[in-house]
Write an enzyme that holds these catalytic residues in place. Structure first.
Site, PDB file in Angstrom:
ATOM      1  N   SER A  51       0.860  -1.174   0.000  1.00  0.00           N
ATOM      2  CA  SER A  51       0.000   0.000   0.000  1.00  0.00           C
ATOM      3  C   SER A  51       0.898   1.225   0.000  1.00  0.00           C
ATOM      4  O   SER A  51       2.099   1.102   0.210  1.00  0.00           O
ATOM      5  CB  SER A  51      -0.893  -0.018   1.248  1.00  0.00           C
ATOM      6  OG  SER A  51      -1.808   1.041   1.216  1.00  0.00           O
ATOM      7  N   ARG A 296      -0.090  -4.723  -6.671  1.00  0.00           N
ATOM      8  CA  ARG A 296      -1.337  -5.241  -6.112  1.00  0.00           C
ATOM      9  C   ARG A 296      -2.486  -4.573  -6.843  1.00  0.00           C
ATOM     10  O   ARG A 296      -2.422  -3.379  -7.142  1.00  0.00           O
ATOM     11  CB  ARG A 296      -1.390  -4.901  -4.614  1.00  0.00           C
ATOM     12  CG  ARG A 296      -2.562  -5.483  -3.851  1.00  0.00           C
ATOM     13  CD  ARG A 296      -2.421  -6.979  -3.666  1.00  0.00           C
ATOM     14  NE  ARG A 296      -3.471  -7.536  -2.814  1.00  0.00           N
ATOM     15  CZ  ARG A 296      -4.631  -8.023  -3.271  1.00  0.00           C
ATOM     16  NH1 ARG A 296      -4.894  -7.998  -4.562  1.00  0.00           N
ATOM     17  NH2 ARG A 296      -5.525  -8.526  -2.428  1.00  0.00           N
ATOM     18  N   THR A 332      -7.314   2.265   3.934  1.00  0.00           N
ATOM     19  CA  THR A 332      -6.980   1.672   5.231  1.00  0.00           C
ATOM     20  C   THR A 332      -7.955   2.092   6.326  1.00  0.00           C
ATOM     21  O   THR A 332      -8.423   1.262   7.108  1.00  0.00           O
ATOM     22  CB  THR A 332      -5.541   2.050   5.627  1.00  0.00           C
ATOM     23  OG1 THR A 332      -4.659   1.647   4.576  1.00  0.00           O
ATOM     24  CG2 THR A 332      -5.133   1.366   6.917  1.00  0.00           C
ATOM     25  N   CYS A 478       0.488  -8.336 -16.688  1.00  0.00           N
ATOM     26  CA  CYS A 478       1.062  -8.917 -15.472  1.00  0.00           C
ATOM     27  C   CYS A 478       2.344  -8.170 -15.118  1.00  0.00           C
ATOM     28  O   CYS A 478       3.249  -8.070 -15.938  1.00  0.00           O
ATOM     29  CB  CYS A 478       1.369 -10.396 -15.679  1.00  0.00           C
ATOM     30  SG  CYS A 478       2.351 -11.072 -14.326  1.00  0.00           S
ATOM     31  N   CYS A 506       4.898 -15.013  -9.413  1.00  0.00           N
ATOM     32  CA  CYS A 506       3.652 -14.307  -9.084  1.00  0.00           C
ATOM     33  C   CYS A 506       3.769 -13.534  -7.777  1.00  0.00           C
ATOM     34  O   CYS A 506       4.283 -14.038  -6.785  1.00  0.00           O
ATOM     35  CB  CYS A 506       2.521 -15.332  -8.985  1.00  0.00           C
ATOM     36  SG  CYS A 506       0.931 -14.633  -8.552  1.00  0.00           S
ATOM     37  N   CYS A 509      -0.932 -10.250  -7.143  1.00  0.00           N
ATOM     38  CA  CYS A 509      -1.615  -8.961  -7.309  1.00  0.00           C
ATOM     39  C   CYS A 509      -3.035  -9.127  -7.804  1.00  0.00           C
ATOM     40  O   CYS A 509      -3.851  -8.243  -7.638  1.00  0.00           O
ATOM     41  CB  CYS A 509      -0.816  -8.041  -8.235  1.00  0.00           C
ATOM     42  SG  CYS A 509      -0.951  -8.429  -9.998  1.00  0.00           S
ATOM     43  N   CYS A 512      -4.322 -10.486 -13.316  1.00  0.00           N
ATOM     44  CA  CYS A 512      -4.669 -11.405 -14.410  1.00  0.00           C
ATOM     45  C   CYS A 512      -6.090 -11.917 -14.257  1.00  0.00           C
ATOM     46  O   CYS A 512      -6.834 -12.055 -15.237  1.00  0.00           O
ATOM     47  CB  CYS A 512      -3.669 -12.561 -14.476  1.00  0.00           C
ATOM     48  SG  CYS A 512      -3.463 -13.463 -12.936  1.00  0.00           S
TER      49      CYS A 512
END
Lengths: 537, 248, 312
Positions: A51, A296, A332, A478, A506, A509, A512
């Protein structure tokens, strides 16, 4: 197959992010003898958290009074806000919109803040289990959610049991709280099964990429919060960047772009890297080094896309439901408030019923309502978006219209139907060189001898229709270079090419799973403890 | 027979270790800490020996601050019966660790001591051998196979020249290599059970061990970067260049 | 002045090259250099050791029970002759790693592991965290320096010396608690990837499992081990145990030849300590060329046969 071992809890929380941990802490504050467990797929708490992050402190004040005396490890009061409109070489300072004013807020590493919150939760005797993935939902006989099933470990790539095979256990709980974050794979199944989204617009998402840098001494101005919009994106592509100045010569730099982009050839990762080469940022980063990096998906649909957040036996909270406030670029505080509210609801009623109504009548949803038209205003481009969002802001969202949200998988144009603008992108010299190098800084790790956790439901489409119509956009959207089309002598059709899935790259996130135009990529949990190992992200 | 297993808390092997800018150490801020992977293999072997009926008790021992209790708990969750923390606020060098372990051995009288062949943080590869020397018992380092036959053990060691087999009388110190076994995953219910298993805490002073003869650790530096070399035009030039460098 | 004793490594037939490398390290420390050779029937090995540049004296301790390198036996012999030496050095091979800490403990000192550079007679550089950090280590004043020498960091000393050889008999009897059974050398004709002095590696550029034959063929010509990048493993050209890199094996051969490997950071992590890296790749922009000692842009299927011809 032997029967799975069972553990029983009153409440099982899936995902140790701000929503889940707030829920756990509040539950134990309200009812200390309640049995509460938190399950987390990351190898440690915070390992999968990525974040910005600038946070509003009020929910922390409510949850952990006195926290300011003993703050999380990275916690710097915001000193100054800046918003810049970038052109290729130039920059124009814009007035900071009210939602982005950050006086009184803090720049934190959300990952380390979650680790810090987890300690508080453990002190209240919450059982926290990092390194275990909730792979499936366990349903009661009456169809209600009755807990989760932990993924098996020690299964090889062919699906056979290895020497150290361990069957995942079942966790039974009266209440399951899903807080997996954006596009949680269990949340996705439950939204479908219980038709939680039947009365709302489709969800829309963005991709956020972030790097933590150590820059040359003196370049970081702790507390400075900068946002940019404009270059390197064209006016039709929504997005912008953040540059947060931390202590110890550290800078958190990130880039967010809407996943509703149309250009099938667009490369979000490259756009991020280009942004770093704007003179303003290049100067800042030059001579520094990357400490950590990752990506992400971000949930952007807001009010219109908010699904029903309750179902028999379970609640959906935080970004698993979609509570991020896009104009504020913050989720948040919403996640934490929602976690506390879920805890209070569970404590009061011991049932899921009535939570959704309570939520919609709360400050959390009111906040989303006020800004509901800002994100979709940008569907018609950056400039109209600015105008409409200014109007929405001034009127506090009180205009009667509500713009609708579109989904992201159908916005992509086919190759033949789209002419990309000349992006005039530059040659790069800052690290990382490419996505593989970026993944290295994510410290992502998967035992390579396990089933591929990115399931292609109809593999033939990849080499036929998708190759023709979109030129396999997965190889571009990606951020971790998981998907590659490679030539292979053994493939006798489709031009001798096949899709290579580098699953061990990977970073979880979920882009995809979202952006694939055919919706044939299904992200499932790999073995617990796998994935990125973010440090102070 | 009791088996004593040493476990060390180290920076997880997935973490990219970075030297601090001022050269005072490596950055451990917010990094994941784990049981040294070789020690995990040692513990797995001990558990298998016990579960095969060849030992009654497996004891995990770690020297360090209270934070190493986390790794001891992991050991208990894997299946160790009890844990001993040798409490010290200073990071111990191998000789002090070996001396402290020897004191624990005198208290516990184990038939076998299993350790990882080295810790992946300081890469010293000394403690097991030192312990065997001080204890005046046999050592078998880098074990890739361990067979107990009553009062002795046959150990296959991974050495540079291949696989060496030795026979040692028990009690003995065996340090283990990567290929000995694949450690088990920890089951969730066992994490809960581990919370209730006994953990003794004993300080270095109580053991009567003083830290002496430490090497002085000075400046930390990142490893030198490889630099770009030369380009050659064809195979013939390549061969010539390799010959010039004495590589062919 | 330092007085240095090096413990020789050998296989009963000839001296291991690691000993000559220890001598170079000892030269960097400076002082009188002696070598101890343990074994039985070791005259030629002792003579070999005495021929190493700047070695003053070789002490050959000849006894049947020393023919196998049992650490407890050898340590007893080292301690019997260690008096007066300021430095006891052994190679950082499995033999040295087994033996030297035992000596250090009996001498009551901590050991300096894996010396890669000498700052001063009692101050050294050594790698920690698998080579991701290099630290300076200082041995306290008055303490004997017991150390292992990182072999990859040192060149072998020349064989132009002429030291003396002194044959002695063993000072202790064989320990009873440890019995040597035997050694099975690493099987197969191709050297083990992890310990090979030369490694030939292929990447996705090799193109197929079938094409990997050319890599094996060149490796056999060079007596090299065979490795692969993750891309080649993922593509199914070779099994996983051949993977070199972050999630595969970390290796440090004297010569590493990379064919059709782009040189992603994940791969380079596995070869950063290699002596000389040779890269052959079609794409002149490949990152591998940024770290290669010798680069060659071209088609590996053309270059490998040419190399083989030149090596004949």
């Amino acid at each position: 197959m032997t029967a799975r071992e069972i553990m029983e809890y009153d409440v099982i929380i899936v995902g140790a992010g701000p929503a889940g941990l707030s829920c756990a802490i509040r539950l134990k504050q309200l009812k200390p003898d309640l049995m509460v467990a938190v399950i987390e797929k990351g190898a440690q708490i915070g390992a999968h958290i990525l974040s910005g992050a600038v946070i509003e402190p009020e929910p922390l004040d409510q949850l952990l009074p006195g926290w300011r005396e003993n703050p999380p490890p990275v916690c710097i009061p915001v000193a100054k806000d800046e918003l810049w409109l970038l052109t290729k070489k130039g920059k124009i300072r814009l007035p900071t919109p009210p939602q982005q004013k950050n006086h009184g807020n803090f720049i934190v590493s959300l990952g380390s803040m979650c680790a810090w919150m987890a300690q508080k939760a453990e002190a209240l005797e919450v059982d926290i289990f990092p390194g275990y993935a909730a792979a499936e939902i366990r349903f009661n006989d009456d169809g209600a959610v009755g807990g989760v099933i932990i993924g098996d470990m020690g299964v090889d790539s062919a699906g056979k049991h290895k020497d150290n095979y361990m069957q995942g256990i079942e966790i039974h709980a009266a209440m399951t709280v899903l807080c997996e974050g954006c596009r949680g794979h269990l949340s996705k199944q439950l939204i479908r099964k219980f038709e939680l989204d039947k009365d709302c617009d489709p969800q829309t998402y963005g991709i956020g990429m972030k790097e933590l840098w150590r820059v040359q001494p003196g370049k970081s101005k702790p507390g400075l919060v900068q946002h940019t919009t404009g270059w390197p994106l064209d006016a039709k592509t929504y997005g912008g960047s953040f540059i947060y100045h931390l202590d110890k010569d550290r800078i958190a730099i990130g880039f967010v772009t809407g996943l509703d982009y149309q250009d099938p050839a667009f490369r979000p990762f490259e756009a991020f890297q280009q942004m770093k080469h704007h003179p303003m940022l290049h100067e800042l980063l030059e001579g520094g080094e990357i400490l950590s990096s990752g990506a992400r998906a971000i949930v952007e649909g807001g009010y219109q896309s908010l699904p029903k957040t309750e179902m028999p036996g379970a609640l959906l909270i935080g970004d698993a439901a979609g509570m991020l406030n896009v104009p504020k670029i913050k989720g948040t505080h919403q996640a934490m408030r929602c976690g506390m509210m879920a805890a209070e609801h569970i404590n009061d009623t011991a049932s899921a019923e009535g939570f959704d109504a309570k939520l919609r009548d709360s400050e959390i949803v009111r906040e989303l309502y006020k800004v509901r038209n800002i994100r979709p205003a940008f569907y018609s481009g950056l400039w109209r978006g600015f105008v409409r969002s200014a109007i929405e802001t001034v009127t506090l969202g009180k205009l009667p219209t509500t713009l609708s949200i579109h989904d992201d998988d159908s916005t992509l144009k086919k190759r033949d139907d789209y002419t990309a603008p000349d992006r005039k992108w530059v040659d790069r010299d800052l690290p990382p060189r490419d996505r593989l190098a970026s993944v290295y800084f994510a410290a992502t790790e998967h035992d390579e001898d396990q089933p591929v956790h990115l399931r292609i439901l109809e593999p033939d489409i990849c080499t036929t229709r998708c190759a023709e119509e979109y030129d396999n956009p997965c190889t571009r959207f990606c951020p971790a270079n998981v998907y590659e089309m490679v030539a292979d002598d053994r493939v006798k059709k489709d031009g001798g090419r096949r899709l290579q899935i580098n699953a061990s790259n990977c970073v979880h996130c979920k882009v995809c799973d979202i952006k694939d135009p055919y919706q044939i990529i299904n992200w499932v949990t790999p073995e617990g403890g796998c994935g990125p190992n973010y440090q102070n992200m | 027979m009791k088996i004593l297993v040493g476990i060390k808390r180290v920076v997880d092997y997935n973490v990219r270790v970075r030297v601090l800018a001022d050269g005072s150490g490596v950055d451990t801020d917010g990094v994941k800490m784990s049981v040294n992977p070789f020690d995990e293999i040692a513990l797995e072997e001990a558990l298998r020996i016990r579960d095969a009926g060849n030992a009654e008790e497996v004891i995990v021992v770690s020297a360090g601050g209270d934070e190493c209790q986390q790794q001891l708990r992991t050991g208990l969750a894997m299946g160790a019966d009890r844990a001993i923390q040798i409490q010290t606020s200073e990071g111990l060098q191998p000789l002090s660790t070996a001396r402290a372990f020897l004191k624990v051995i005198e208290r516990e009288d184990p038939g076998l001591v299993l350790l990882g062949k080295q810790a992946i943080d300081d890469d010293n590869c000394q403690t097991g051998q030192m312990l065997a020397a001080l204890w005046e018992r046999p050592q078998a380092t880098s074990a890739s196979k361990l067979e107990l036959n009553g009062n002795s053990a046959t150990v296959v060691r991974e050495v540079d020249a291949g696989l060496e087999t030795i026979e040692i009388d028990l009690p003995a110190v065996v340090t283990v290599d990567l290929r000995l076994n694949e450690p088990r995953f920890v089951k969730l219910p066992d994490i809960m059970k581990a919370k209730r298993k006994p953990m003794d805490v004993v300080s270095l002073e109580e053991l009567g061990v003083a830290i002496e003869g430490n090497l002085e650790i000075g400046h930390y530096a990142p490893p030198p970067q490889r630099e770009q070399g030369i380009m050659v035009e064809d195979a013939a030039q390549l061969v010539e260049e390799l010959k010039n460098r004495g590589l062919l | 002045m330092s007085k240095i004793l090096i413990i020789a490594e050998h296989d009963g037939q000839s001296l291991n090259i690691s000993t000559a490398k220890c001598v170079t390290c000892a030269q960097a420390i400076g002082g009188n250099i002696d070598i101890a050779v343990f074994g039985s029937g070791i005259e030629t090995i002792a003579a070999e050791a005495a021929s190493l540049e700047s070695v003053a004296r070789v002490i050959a301790v000849d006894a049947e029970h020393l023919s196998a390198p049992i650490a407890a036996n050898w340590a007893n012999e080292v301690l019997a002759i260690a008096d007066g030496y300021s430095h006891l050095l052994g190679p950082s091979t499995t033999l040295g790693k087994d033996l030297m800490p035992r000596i250090a403990a009996l001498a009551g000192v901590n050991q300096v592991s894996d010396i890669m550079a000498v700052n001063a007679p009692t101050s050294f550089k050594r790698p920690i965290y698998a080579g991701n950090a290099i630290i300076d280590v200082e041995v306290p004043a008055g303490a004997t320096v017991v150390a292992t020498v990182r072999i990859a960091s040192w060149q072998a000393a020349a064989t132009t010396g002429g030291g003396s050889v002194e044959v002695r008999s063993a000072s202790s009897n064989a320990v009873k608690h440890t019995r040597y059974v035997g050694l099975k050398s690493g099987g197969g004709e191709r050297p083990d990837l992890q310990s090979a002095q030369r490694v030939v590696s292929g990447g996705r550029g090799v193109g197929s499992e079938e094409n990997f034959k050319v890599i094996y063929s060149l490796a056999d010509k060079l007596g090299a081990g065979v490795g692969a990048s993750r891309a080649a493993v993922d593509a199914g050209y070779v099994p996983n145990e051949m993977q070199v890199g972050q999630t595969g094996k970390i290796i440090s051969p004297d010569l590493y030849m990379a064919f059709g490997i782009s040189g992603a950071i994940q791969h380079v992590t596995g070869i950063k300590d290699a002596g000389t890296i040779v890269a052959i790749n079609k794409d002149s922009e490949s990152p591998i060329f940024e770290i290669a000692d010798i680069g060659l842009v071209g088609d590996l299927f053309k270059i490998i046969p040419e190399l083989e011809k030149l090596l004949d």
